[in-house]
Design an enzyme around this catalytic site. Structure first.
Site, PDB file in Angstrom:
ATOM      1  N   GLY A  98      40.138  39.066  36.236  1.00  0.00           N
ATOM      2  CA  GLY A  98      40.175  37.727  35.667  1.00  0.00           C
ATOM      3  C   GLY A  98      39.695  37.697  34.224  1.00  0.00           C
ATOM      4  CB  THR A  99      36.840  39.361  32.554  1.00  0.00           C
ATOM      5  OG1 THR A  99      35.872  38.767  33.412  1.00  0.00           O
ATOM      6  CG2 THR A  99      36.279  39.464  31.150  1.00  0.00           C
TER       7      THR A  99
ATOM      8  CG  ASN B 180      32.003  30.095  38.594  1.00  0.00           C
ATOM      9  OD1 ASN B 180      32.255  29.208  37.780  1.00  0.00           O
ATOM     10  ND2 ASN B 180      31.078  31.002  38.372  1.00  0.00           N
TER      11      ASN B 180
ATOM     12  CD  GLN C 124      35.625  31.159  42.113  1.00  0.00           C
ATOM     13  OE1 GLN C 124      35.860  30.956  43.311  1.00  0.00           O
ATOM     14  NE2 GLN C 124      34.921  32.205  41.714  1.00  0.00           N
TER      15      GLN C 124
ATOM     16  CB  SER D 149      40.252  37.690  39.705  1.00  0.00           C
ATOM     17  OG  SER D 149      39.598  38.908  39.960  1.00  0.00           O
ATOM     18  N   GLY D 150      42.382  39.351  41.862  1.00  0.00           N
ATOM     19  CA  GLY D 150      42.691  39.730  43.243  1.00  0.00           C
ATOM     20  C   GLY D 150      41.510  39.682  44.198  1.00  0.00           C
ATOM     21  CG  HIS D 151      37.292  40.636  43.059  1.00  0.00           C
ATOM     22  ND1 HIS D 151      36.009  40.235  43.329  1.00  0.00           N
ATOM     23  CD2 HIS D 151      37.508  40.369  41.758  1.00  0.00           C
ATOM     24  CE1 HIS D 151      35.464  39.758  42.220  1.00  0.00           C
ATOM     25  NE2 HIS D 151      36.348  39.832  41.250  1.00  0.00           N
TER      26      HIS D 151
ATOM     27  CB  THR E 188      50.360  54.496  34.091  1.00  0.00           C
ATOM     28  OG1 THR E 188      50.891  55.394  33.116  1.00  0.00           O
ATOM     29  CG2 THR E 188      51.065  54.707  35.410  1.00  0.00           C
TER      30      THR E 188
ATOM     31  CB  CYS F 299      15.069  34.841  39.222  1.00  0.00           C
ATOM     32  SG  CYS F 299      13.610  34.536  38.230  1.00  0.00           S
TER      33      CYS F 299
END
Lengths: 397, 184
Positions: free
Chosen positions: A72-73, A151, A181, A201-203, A239, A327
């Site tokens: 995605g980035t 997100n 998202q 983004s695939g994941h 490729t 954090c």
């Protein structure tokens, strides 16, 4: 211990049939799609088939509008830099305060290099301020980037309407939408919109990490991101990652199958979780208050307790969730998304996102509803804000 | 996810000496809700200046709770003079170390202890001892001293003292202070 994975906006479990679909492309059908022999054709055809699937998945008009990328980035960077190359004389760019860092940090960099950026805010429900957006568009606005869904809160922004408004005010301004998202959660129909670029983004929808796509509307011509061979219409040389492209196609197919049914189940479970927590934990407040939000996400703030500790205790129970806030991620600042919508500072550092998938079961949700209040109570006992917490409790009763 | 030592995990999972002491002899507070962590330390001190009991309440992450918990164990049985010598490094060492970006949690422990002792001695902490950067335990006095010693830009002061080089939460604040000091 059973694992209860409720962090699907971070990444998802790869579907089993997705894994099996990609495996032959490692050691069996391993030809380079650019080569001439039959083995190569197999790879070439597999990519084209996946491109056709992603075209349907994103609601594009033609498969040529889909460029495969690594994530995605990368897609966002390619779209934004591409748009600015097209509108090279325009030096004003617009986005939202709640965008993903792949957009925000790139905008920050562009600001250091001569661009003027306007950041559009959200209301306290996390909904985009459309009037503010309209008023920000100028003759020299090169690009408007608005995510389709956030997100952290799941708030959906009306990108069809936004693109319409942008083009009406300035037809030359290009529109990019980070659709990472919404993929698999909301039906996309980009051909019916005036959006020029959209990323996925695939994941995030049960394909592996390391594969993404960029939609570039027909007739929008951008310069290449990577220069080299002729792959991906010479826009992204190198490729092709054949197994992962195949996998993303397969995952998209899975998403489109029984879509309504799956979304209905996820929505039911999300609503049950949300209500279960808000009813049983007296210091809990709802952060994901947008009227229109993705079906799998809820974001809940726990006042006077800290988010990392909640996550660490949940981890001990096998529950995976996340906190956009302080954090947890190496960034100690509270979430920029929650700050933008003015979440009270009492809950800013104790906000937790739960994001479900089609793998989530009712039994898992019940387990969380049963155990989360115990976790919060344990942390409340350590809190120095006993007086404030007691007042909250009395108010609730 | 942070790499926490087993000792840190032990202390945030089952923190020792949690709660309030009724009629404490000293109370010290460090941090705030807005900053994302706060520690309230209660001490019971006998006529020989020995800390006989310590309890804490903490709003904060795993390492903040662990630092608070181990601190109470460290001070019980010590005299005030001995307790004054406890440094944030020692707190971190007792935990087997903390991730660099979490060092400010140990500083919060030391600050709360300092505040509690000041409360018992009924003195106000001098301004120069005010901690600016919690990660590297840099005080206003340290910044002034680095400038006296020749640092002449924000970057030099940050490099010399370490201020603002950890979690970076205080970086803009440090820049303001340094600029003010440099103008003097």
């Amino acid at each position: 211990m059973k694992l209860i994975y409720l962090d699907n906006n971070a990444t998802t479990k790869v579907d089993e049939n997705v894994v099996s679909s990609m495996l032959p492309y490692f050691s069996e059908k391993y030809g380079n799609p650019s080569s001439i022999y039959d083995l190569a054709h197999i790879s070439h055809d597999a990519i084209q088939e996946a491109r056709e699937t992603i075209k349907d998945f994103m609601g594009a008009e033609t498969p040529n509008e889909i460029i495969f990328t690594s994530c995605g980035t990368e897609s966002a960077n390619m779209a934004i830099r591409g748009a600015l190359a097209i509108n090279k004389d325009k030096k004003h760019i617009i986005t939202t305060e709640v965008e993903h860092h792949c957009v925000l940090n790139l905008y920050k960099e562009l600001e250091e290099n001569g661009y003027e950026a306007t950041y559009i805010g959200v209301n306290e429900c996390g909904e985009l301020n459309l009037e503010e957006l309209k008023n920000a568009i100028r003759p020299d606005t090169a690009l408007v980037s608005v995510m389709h869904a956030n997100n952290e809160t799941g708030a959906i922004f009306p990108i069809t309407e936004i693109a319409e408004v942008v083009k009406e005010i300035n037809p030359e301004t290009l529109v990019f939408s980070d659709c990472v998202q919404v993929a698999g959660k909301v039906k996309m129909n980009l051909k019916e919109t005036k959006v020029d670029f959209a990323s996925i983004s695939g994941h995030k929808f049960h394909a592996p990490k390391g594969i993404g796509a960029l939609y570039i509307k027909r007739r929008v011509k951008i310069p290449p991101l990577l220069i080299g061979g002729h792959q991906e219409r010479m826009l992204r040389a190198g490729t092709e990652n054949v197994p992962y492209i195949v996998a993303m196609g397969e995952a998209a197919k899975n998403c489109m199958q029984n879509f309504d049914e799956k979304i209905k189940k996820i929505t039911y479970l999300r609503d049950k979780l949300e209500k279960g927590i808000l009813d049983n934990v007296y210091n809990a407040i709802l952060n994901s208050k947008a009227e229109n939000k993705v079906p799998n996400t809820t974001n809940i703030g726990f006042q006077y307790v800290e988010g990392e500790l909640i996550l660490l205790y949940l981890n001990d129970l096998g529950i995976c969730a996340s906190s956009g806030s302080a954090c947890t991620t190496g960034d100690l600042e509270a979430s920029h998304v929650l700050r933008a919508q003015n979440v009270p500072f009492t809950a800013l550092h104790g906000s937790i996102r739960f994001s479900l998938s089609h793998n989530t079961t009712e039994e898992e949700i019940d387990y969380v509803i049963e155990n989360l209040p115990k976790v919060i109570n344990k942390i409340i006992e350590i809190s120095p804000f006993q007086k404030e917490l007691k007042e909250l409790k009395n108010k609730q009763c | 996810m942070w790499e926490y030592t087993d000792k840190v995990k032990e202390h945030f999972k089952n923190p020792k000496n949690v709660g309030e002491i009724e009629n404490p002899d000293a109370v010290g507070v460090a941090g705030s809700l807005k900053c994302g962590d706060q520690l309230k330390l209660y001490l019971k001190i006998d006529e020989n200046n020995v800390i006989t009991d310590a309890k804490f309440q903490t709003f904060g992450c795993g390492s903040a709770v662990a630092s608070s918990s181990i601190l109470t164990e460290m001070v019980i049985g010590k005299t005030i003079e001995e307790a004054k010598k406890i440094t944030n490094k020692e707190i971190a060492e007792m935990l087997g170390g903390l991730p660099p970006a979490k060092m400010h949690c140990s500083v919060m422990g030391r600050e709360a202890l300092e505040a509690a002792i000041a409360n018992w001695e009924k003195v106000e902490l001098p301004v120069k001892d005010k901690i600016v950067c919690q990660c590297y335990d840099v005080s206003l006095g340290d910044i002034a001293k680095s400038i006296e010693e020749g640092a002449s830009t924000v970057d030099e002061v940050m490099e010399k003292t370490g201020a603002g080089m950890g979690c970076m939460k205080c970086r803009n604040f440090v820049k303001d202070i340094v600029n003010k000091e440099l103008q003097k």
